[in-house]
Motif scaffolding. Sequence first.
Motif, mmCIF file in Angstrom:
data_model
loop_
_atom_site.group_PDB
_atom_site.id
_atom_site.type_symbol
_atom_site.label_atom_id
_atom_site.label_comp_id
_atom_site.label_asym_id
_atom_site.label_seq_id
_atom_site.Cartn_x
_atom_site.Cartn_y
_atom_site.Cartn_z
ATOM 1 N N ALA A 107 0.826 -1.205 0.000
ATOM 2 C CA ALA A 107 0.000 0.000 0.000
ATOM 3 C C ALA A 107 0.863 1.259 0.000
ATOM 4 C CB ALA A 107 -0.925 -0.009 1.214
ATOM 5 N N LEU A 108 1.968 1.230 0.743
ATOM 6 C CA LEU A 108 2.860 2.388 0.774
ATOM 7 C C LEU A 108 3.511 2.618 -0.582
ATOM 8 C CD1 LEU A 108 4.335 4.600 2.404
ATOM 9 C CD2 LEU A 108 6.082 2.877 2.945
ATOM 10 N N LEU A 109 3.876 1.537 -1.243
ATOM 11 C CA LEU A 109 4.544 1.619 -2.537
ATOM 12 C C LEU A 109 3.741 2.440 -3.539
ATOM 13 C CD1 LEU A 109 6.623 0.725 -4.657
ATOM 14 C CD2 LEU A 109 5.415 -1.450 -4.804
ATOM 15 N N THR A 110 2.413 2.307 -3.497
ATOM 16 C CA THR A 110 1.548 3.019 -4.444
ATOM 17 C C THR A 110 0.562 3.939 -3.722
ATOM 18 O OG1 THR A 110 0.058 1.097 -4.489
ATOM 19 C CG2 THR A 110 1.738 1.233 -6.209
ATOM 20 N N HIS A 111 0.991 4.485 -2.581
ATOM 21 C CA HIS A 111 0.153 5.408 -1.806
ATOM 22 C C HIS A 111 -0.283 6.559 -2.718
ATOM 23 C CE1 HIS A 111 -1.428 7.525 1.581
ATOM 24 N NE2 HIS A 111 -0.463 8.424 1.649
ATOM 25 N N PRO A 112 -1.578 6.743 -2.964
ATOM 26 C CA PRO A 112 -2.032 7.713 -3.964
ATOM 27 C C PRO A 112 -1.455 9.122 -3.826
ATOM 28 C CG PRO A 112 -3.848 6.285 -3.355
ATOM 29 C CD PRO A 112 -2.705 5.942 -2.425
ATOM 30 N N PRO A 113 -1.404 9.717 -2.620
ATOM 31 C CA PRO A 113 -0.808 11.062 -2.548
ATOM 32 C C PRO A 113 0.656 11.089 -2.980
ATOM 33 C CG PRO A 113 -2.110 10.610 -0.590
ATOM 34 C CD PRO A 113 -1.995 9.312 -1.331
ATOM 35 N N LEU A 148 -1.128 -3.977 -7.639
ATOM 36 C CA LEU A 148 -0.694 -2.834 -6.838
ATOM 37 C C LEU A 148 -0.826 -1.500 -7.565
ATOM 38 C CD1 LEU A 148 2.491 -4.182 -4.987
ATOM 39 C CD2 LEU A 148 0.115 -4.106 -4.198
ATOM 40 N N ASP A 149 -0.886 -1.522 -8.888
ATOM 41 C CA ASP A 149 -0.999 -0.253 -9.615
ATOM 42 C C ASP A 149 -2.397 0.341 -9.546
ATOM 43 O OD1 ASP A 149 -2.456 -1.835 -11.332
ATOM 44 O OD2 ASP A 149 -1.287 -1.349 -13.120
ATOM 45 N N GLY A 150 -3.357 -0.438 -9.057
ATOM 46 C CA GLY A 150 -4.710 0.071 -8.899
ATOM 47 C C GLY A 150 -5.378 0.480 -10.198
ATOM 48 N N GLY A 151 -4.809 0.054 -11.328
ATOM 49 C CA GLY A 151 -5.386 0.427 -12.615
ATOM 50 C C GLY A 151 -5.063 1.834 -13.064
ATOM 51 N N ARG A 152 -4.266 2.565 -12.273
ATOM 52 C CA ARG A 152 -3.972 3.971 -12.593
ATOM 53 C C ARG A 152 -2.620 4.171 -13.249
ATOM 54 N NH1 ARG A 152 -4.163 8.160 -8.007
ATOM 55 N NH2 ARG A 152 -3.806 9.477 -9.846
ATOM 56 N N TRP A 153 -1.679 3.233 -13.045
ATOM 57 C CA TRP A 153 -0.300 3.462 -13.441
ATOM 58 C C TRP A 153 0.186 2.299 -14.299
ATOM 59 C CZ3 TRP A 153 0.692 8.291 -12.072
ATOM 60 C CH2 TRP A 153 -0.001 8.825 -10.985
ATOM 61 N N PRO A 154 -0.180 2.281 -15.584
ATOM 62 C CA PRO A 154 0.104 1.107 -16.424
ATOM 63 C C PRO A 154 1.582 0.817 -16.634
ATOM 64 C CG PRO A 154 -0.688 2.966 -17.748
ATOM 65 C CD PRO A 154 -0.920 3.331 -16.319
ATOM 66 N N GLU A 155 2.464 1.798 -16.479
ATOM 67 C CA GLU A 155 3.894 1.570 -16.690
ATOM 68 C C GLU A 155 4.633 1.190 -15.409
ATOM 69 O OE1 GLU A 155 5.145 1.523 -19.757
ATOM 70 O OE2 GLU A 155 3.098 1.969 -20.414
ATOM 71 N N LEU A 156 3.964 1.228 -14.273
ATOM 72 C CA LEU A 156 4.645 1.147 -12.985
ATOM 73 C C LEU A 156 5.406 -0.157 -12.788
ATOM 74 C CD1 LEU A 156 5.067 2.858 -10.435
ATOM 75 C CD2 LEU A 156 3.085 1.720 -9.429
ATOM 76 N N PHE A 157 4.913 -1.247 -13.320
ATOM 77 C CA PHE A 157 5.567 -2.550 -13.127
ATOM 78 C C PHE A 157 5.866 -3.231 -14.473
ATOM 79 C CE2 PHE A 157 2.773 -1.869 -9.374
ATOM 80 C CZ PHE A 157 3.785 -1.666 -8.446
ATOM 81 N N ALA A 158 6.132 -2.427 -15.497
ATOM 82 C CA ALA A 158 6.396 -2.971 -16.836
ATOM 83 C C ALA A 158 7.869 -3.334 -16.987
ATOM 84 C CB ALA A 158 5.997 -1.946 -17.898
ATOM 85 N N GLU A 159 8.131 -4.542 -17.430
ATOM 86 C CA GLU A 159 9.502 -5.050 -17.532
ATOM 87 C C GLU A 159 10.314 -4.368 -18.626
ATOM 88 O OE1 GLU A 159 9.435 -9.258 -17.953
ATOM 89 O OE2 GLU A 159 8.180 -9.591 -16.169
ATOM 90 N N ARG A 160 9.644 -3.799 -19.629
ATOM 91 C CA ARG A 160 10.376 -3.260 -20.777
ATOM 92 C C ARG A 160 11.248 -2.050 -20.433
ATOM 93 N NH1 ARG A 160 5.059 -2.403 -21.557
ATOM 94 N NH2 ARG A 160 4.236 -0.274 -21.447
#
Length: 264
Positions: free
Chosen positions: A79-85, A243-255
Amino acid sequence: MWSDPGEVVAVDARREEFTRSGYLVLPEMVPRALIDRLVPEVDRWVDDGLRARSIACCTDTVQVSAPPVMELELPAHGALLTHPPLMDVLAQLIGSSFVFHHLHSDRHDAGRGGKPWHHDREPNASADPSLTMVHALHYLGGLDETVDSLVVLPGSHHESASKDSRTHLGTSELPDEIIIDRLPPGSTVLINSGLFHARRPAPPVSDRFRYFVDASYCQTGTQWRPAKPYWRHMLSRARSLGLDGGRWPELFAERHFTEYTQTA
């Protein structure tokens, strides 16, 4: 789009200050309810040997394997990793497209000693210094005179220097340094990962723990060197946990990463 002109000015000023100095203090960024969940997770991480196993998996050059538990698999750490604020501030500072790099968690005992001057920026495949890597340093119990302080050297992220080029100085006082030693619980300090900083030890007069979690994020636009040999497993697990909550599509992308290489 922002509708409040005052907010636009405030965001612009925050971005300019971060670009100039290389750091930004965010008091009480982590809410009390999340702190109360994080502290026992850090205790478990340290006391159950999970942190030691995680480190061992990064230093074993014979057989690379993922640890039994990763920090981001602990619910409050995820939750801290992707804390919205926090995500919103990062987007203001470096743009809306960034990728998670790594997460570390620790509990510093009294009298443990400091950490010498260093920076934490990883190289990228383009050798592009304009692309930013950011470390979010979370102080769950805050900072005061009873625990080690954070010391930063404003503007040093503009240098082209190796991580350890100031390590020989230990934690000694440097001209123009800024000491950060008075923060309320749940405060976060964002630093450009190329900023030189140190953990300066406090006098050993207290048995208070220093609860510390740091997470790092990289601006997209190139490939970055990963921090852990099991980085693909880490990113895959973060995706499976949503964990990205659907908001951050690049956050865990391997490329956005090169292959892992062992460093000293």
